[in-house]
Enzyme design. Sequence first.
Site, short mmCIF file in Angstrom:
data_model
loop_
_atom_site.label_atom_id
_atom_site.label_comp_id
_atom_site.label_asym_id
_atom_site.label_seq_id
_atom_site.Cartn_x
_atom_site.Cartn_y
_atom_site.Cartn_z
N ARG A 103 0.87 -1.18 0.00
CA ARG A 103 0.00 0.00 0.00
C ARG A 103 0.90 1.23 0.00
NH1 ARG A 103 0.46 2.67 4.87
NH2 ARG A 103 0.45 1.50 6.82
N ASN A 105 2.20 4.78 1.47
CA ASN A 105 2.34 5.38 2.80
C ASN A 105 2.41 6.89 2.60
OD1 ASN A 105 2.34 4.93 5.59
ND2 ASN A 105 4.54 5.16 5.71
N ASP A 206 9.47 8.98 11.28
CA ASP A 206 8.21 8.79 10.54
C ASP A 206 7.93 10.01 9.67
OD1 ASP A 206 5.55 8.19 9.79
OD2 ASP A 206 5.27 6.95 11.55
#
Length: 295
Positions: A103, A105, A206
């Site tokens: 998928r 991100n 992140d």
Amino acid sequence: MTMSAIKIECVLPGNCRLGESPVWEEASNSLLFVDIPAKRVCRWDSLSQRVQQMTVDAPVSSVALRQSGGYVATIGTKFCALNWEDQSAIVLATVDKDKKNNRFNDGKVDPAGRYFAGTMAEETAPAVLERHQGSLYSLFPDHHVEKYFDQVDISNGLDWSLDHKIFYYIDSLSYSVDAFDYDLQTGKISNRRSVYKLEKEEQIPDGMCIDAEGKLWVACYNGGRVIRLDPQTGKRLQTVKLPVDKTTSCCFGGKDYSEMYVTCARDGIDPEGLLRQPEAGGIFKVIWQFLFLYG
Ligand SMILES: O=C(O)[C@H](O)[C@@H](O)[C@H](O)[C@H](O)CO
Ligand SMILES: [Zn+2]
């Protein structure tokens, strides 16, 4: 002399399983964000404090403003256009067709309107996944897609320098913030290097954004903080701790972009952990308060 103090406020208590992609929409004084596994795109109105949402049919990992109005989003392995009014998503392009477990991100639009976003294998638990399955892509304004590189573990934070000559990028499991030379005319990247390696207690890099002084802010997943980095010197300039561990991303917003919004996750925290951090999954606002001291 000037001293600054920081105030941290949870503006929207824990409603995200995995909050991500905060984006300030100036025209509506709202914060857009996604909850990836809940397949939701949300818009929080900072004036009325109300949240509107749109549910899509696959994990939605990033959202961005579209110049022609509406939004674009990365849904599953598709770049899509969102129509907020009728809650529809139109597919603009699909990537990783041979990788059923992948998928998208994190994603963000460059100053020339290219939507950069990378992929990853679906996680079985936070940061547990089949490695090297991701790639970095961008969707050009004419809707063709270019692939930059593959072998990515968890494609994550990205942003551009203020002069648009550098592209900053995070592959989370490299524990590094990287830079590339960027050509805004062509969208080409080159000359990859690391500008900062995370320290152990900073955990997993992140989401990321850049501030008005060209310094980088990185949300540290499991580290419960955002850190401010000087990409020129490779030094950490500041650490802002939050009352939740799984901080995922950050952006500037509010009046004159003077506030920072931080997203985080609730998934992956056990019941005892949730007692310690009841606001996990909430949206946080960081405010800098300047105290002018005379004398
Ligand atoms: O928020 C994201 O970018 C990912 O989708 C998450 O799953 C976490 O970041 C990851 O688990 C830690 O790296
Ligand atoms: Zn992320």
